[in-house]
Design an enzyme around this catalytic site. Structure first.
Site, PDB file in Angstrom:
ATOM      1  N   LYS A 104       7.185  -0.309 -13.649  1.00 55.38           N
ATOM      2  CA  LYS A 104       8.535  -0.768 -13.306  1.00 55.38           C
ATOM      3  C   LYS A 104       9.033  -1.683 -14.407  1.00 55.38           C
ATOM      4  CE  LYS A 104       9.010  -3.492  -9.597  1.00 55.38           C
ATOM      5  NZ  LYS A 104       9.027  -3.502  -8.134  1.00 55.38           N
ATOM      6  N   GLY A 143       0.773  -1.246   0.000  1.00 55.82           N
ATOM      7  CA  GLY A 143       0.000   0.000   0.000  1.00 55.82           C
ATOM      8  C   GLY A 143       0.803   1.295   0.000  1.00 55.82           C
ATOM      9  N   ASP A 187      -4.372  -5.677  -6.324  1.00 60.04           N
ATOM     10  CA  ASP A 187      -3.261  -6.613  -6.117  1.00 60.04           C
ATOM     11  C   ASP A 187      -3.827  -8.022  -5.947  1.00 60.04           C
ATOM     12  OD1 ASP A 187      -0.070  -6.011  -5.108  1.00 60.04           O
ATOM     13  OD2 ASP A 187      -0.852  -8.039  -4.808  1.00 60.04           O
ATOM     14  N   ASP A 247       3.855  -0.783  -9.958  1.00 59.72           N
ATOM     15  CA  ASP A 247       5.122  -1.235  -9.377  1.00 59.72           C
ATOM     16  C   ASP A 247       5.085  -2.762  -9.374  1.00 59.72           C
ATOM     17  OD1 ASP A 247       7.556  -0.855  -8.061  1.00 59.72           O
ATOM     18  OD2 ASP A 247       6.634  -0.826  -6.068  1.00 59.72           O
ATOM     19  N   TRP A 304       2.579   2.883  -2.395  1.00 62.19           N
ATOM     20  CA  TRP A 304       2.291   3.769  -3.534  1.00 62.19           C
ATOM     21  C   TRP A 304       0.879   4.321  -3.432  1.00 62.19           C
ATOM     22  CZ3 TRP A 304       4.426   3.084  -9.115  1.00 62.19           C
ATOM     23  CH2 TRP A 304       5.830   2.986  -9.074  1.00 62.19           C
ATOM     24  N   ASP A 362      -6.455 -10.068 -10.125  1.00 61.03           N
ATOM     25  CA  ASP A 362      -5.350 -10.205 -11.076  1.00 61.03           C
ATOM     26  C   ASP A 362      -5.616  -9.234 -12.223  1.00 61.03           C
ATOM     27  OD1 ASP A 362      -3.681 -10.993 -13.162  1.00 61.03           O
ATOM     28  OD2 ASP A 362      -3.862 -13.134 -12.684  1.00 61.03           O
TER      29      ASP A 362
HETATM   30  C1  LIG Z   1       6.755  -4.630  -5.257  1.00 58.05           C
HETATM   31  S1  LIG Z   1       5.089  -5.007  -4.852  1.00 58.05           S
HETATM   32  C2  LIG Z   1       4.339  -3.422  -4.886  1.00 58.05           C
HETATM   33  C3  LIG Z   1       4.686  -2.544  -3.712  1.00 58.05           C
HETATM   34  C4  LIG Z   1       3.844  -1.264  -3.669  1.00 58.05           C
HETATM   35  N1  LIG Z   1       4.187  -0.374  -4.761  1.00 58.05           N
HETATM   36  C5  LIG Z   1       4.001  -0.505  -2.376  1.00 58.05           C
HETATM   37  O1  LIG Z   1       4.690   0.524  -2.340  1.00 58.05           O
HETATM   38  O2  LIG Z   1       3.398  -0.922  -1.376  1.00 58.05           O
HETATM   39  C6  LIG Z   1       4.497  -5.762  -6.321  1.00 58.05           C
HETATM   40  C7  LIG Z   1       3.105  -6.341  -6.224  1.00 58.05           C
HETATM   41  O3  LIG Z   1       2.652  -6.771  -7.524  1.00 58.05           O
HETATM   42  C8  LIG Z   1       1.637  -7.733  -7.274  1.00 58.05           C
HETATM   43  N2  LIG Z   1       1.247  -8.468  -8.485  1.00 58.05           N
HETATM   44  C9  LIG Z   1       1.984  -9.381  -9.190  1.00 58.05           C
HETATM   45  N3  LIG Z   1       1.274  -9.876 -10.226  1.00 58.05           N
HETATM   46  C10 LIG Z   1       0.062  -9.267 -10.204  1.00 58.05           C
HETATM   47  C11 LIG Z   1      -1.116  -9.357 -11.015  1.00 58.05           C
HETATM   48  N4  LIG Z   1      -1.161 -10.178 -12.073  1.00 58.05           N
HETATM   49  N5  LIG Z   1      -2.188  -8.590 -10.711  1.00 58.05           N
HETATM   50  C12 LIG Z   1      -2.134  -7.768  -9.630  1.00 58.05           C
HETATM   51  N6  LIG Z   1      -1.045  -7.622  -8.817  1.00 58.05           N
HETATM   52  C13 LIG Z   1       0.028  -8.365  -9.095  1.00 58.05           C
HETATM   53  C14 LIG Z   1       2.274  -8.616  -6.209  1.00 58.05           C
HETATM   54  O4  LIG Z   1       1.293  -9.354  -5.504  1.00 58.05           O
HETATM   55  C15 LIG Z   1       3.003  -7.568  -5.344  1.00 58.05           C
HETATM   56  O5  LIG Z   1       2.274  -7.264  -4.179  1.00 58.05           O
END
Ligand SMILES: C[S@@+](CC[C@H](N)C(=O)[O-])C[C@H]1O[C@@H](n2cnc3c(N)ncnc32)[C@H](O)[C@@H]1O
Length: 249
Positions: free
Chosen positions: A156, A55, A75, A116, A57, A91
């Site tokens: 990213k 959370g 997410d 991200d 961002w 997703d």
């Molecule tokens: C690095 S984290 C994000 C951190 C966030 N920006 C923060 O500051 O709190 C990346 C996230 O991408 C999510 N993710 C990966 N594949 C996904 C998808 N197909 N749909 C939604 N979220 C996804 C992962 O579950 C993970 O929580």
């Protein structure tokens, strides 16, 4: 002192700063730095944060849009409530998630999509980089269904094979595309962000009639990289495999 020691300390310093200011992640400062440099989010905007858990961002986006704005975070994992944001578990590559985002938006248009997103990491750089490239490209395609002309997109990316395929697909859709590495990222990290501003009313000729994913696949096949299903040891649905020239013949 070793480079590693220096990097770990730098990362810890950002984590401490983030915590002291009430942000859930060090990553929050990456979005803050992107925002300082590019001003991608404006007060009153509607913002979609893809891959929002836990959370950080979403917290920054909610601050930037203010009371008149709207933030939707999505997410795969459950995210504790973030003040000023609506959170969805889903997703981003699935139609049901897109429908839920549309329901929350109602009559409103999204102005900006920030992502991200990161796959489950296998620890092997090539695999992780290519799965991440695919995911970011799918997010770009999903974002194209929401962002109006003039809108913005941030995702990213990890440096490596095929990255130009995504950069070119973005450049066909936005008038201004730049790579930016916030100092809140690790200095040794190959992570960088693609900052796309001002969506074009229609894609440039090269990208017309194609999805970003199709453009990426074309680029990868030019490089001799194929997409194959069910990479054994990865949780991703699709992975990439570099094939030798003779294998192609
Ligand atoms: C690095 S984290 C994000 C951190 C966030 N920006 C923060 O500051 O709190 C990346 C996230 O991408 C999510 N993710 C990966 N594949 C996904 C998808 N197909 N749909 C939604 N979220 C996804 C992962 O579950 C993970 O929580």
């Amino acid at each position: 002192m070793s480079k590693r020691w220096y990097q770990d300390n730098r990362r810890d310093a950002w984590r401490r700063i983030a915590r002291s200011k009430g942000y859930r992640t060090r990553s929050a400062y990456k979005l803050k730095q992107i925002q300082e440099r590019f001003g991608i989010i404006r007060p009153g905007d509607a913002v979609l944060d893809v891959g929002c858990h836990p959370g950080g961002w979403a917290q920054v986006a909610a601050e930037e849009v203010g009371n008149e704005g709207l933030v939707i975070g999505v997410d795969l994992l459950a995210t504790s409530p973030v003040e000023g944001a609506s959170i969805i578990i889903g997703d981003i590559t699935e139609e049901g998630t897109i429908t839920r985002i549309r329901e929350i938006l109602g009559e409103r248009e999204l102005n900006v999509v920030v992502s991200d997103i990161s796959p489950n990491l296998t620890g092997r750089y090539d695999t992780d980089q290519t799965i991440s490239l695919e995911l970011s490209t799918l997010v770009l395609d999903a974002a194209m269904g929401f962002i109006p002309p003039g809108g913005g997109f941030v995702t990213k990316i990890f440096q490596g094979t095929g990255i130009e395929g995504l950069v070119n697909a973005a450049a066909d859709r936005f008038s201004n595309v730049q790579r930016y590495s916030p100092t809140a990222s690790r200095s040794a990290s190959s992570e960088t962000y693609l900052i796309c501003q001002n969506r074009l009313p229609q894609p440039r000729t090269r990208g017309r009639g194609k999805s970003a994913m199709e453009q990426l696949q074309e680029h990868l096949s030019e490089l001799g990289v194929v997409i194959e299903q069910d990479v054994d040891d990865s949780k991703a649905k699709v992975g990439f495999r570099r094939i030798a020239k003779r294998e192609e013949e």
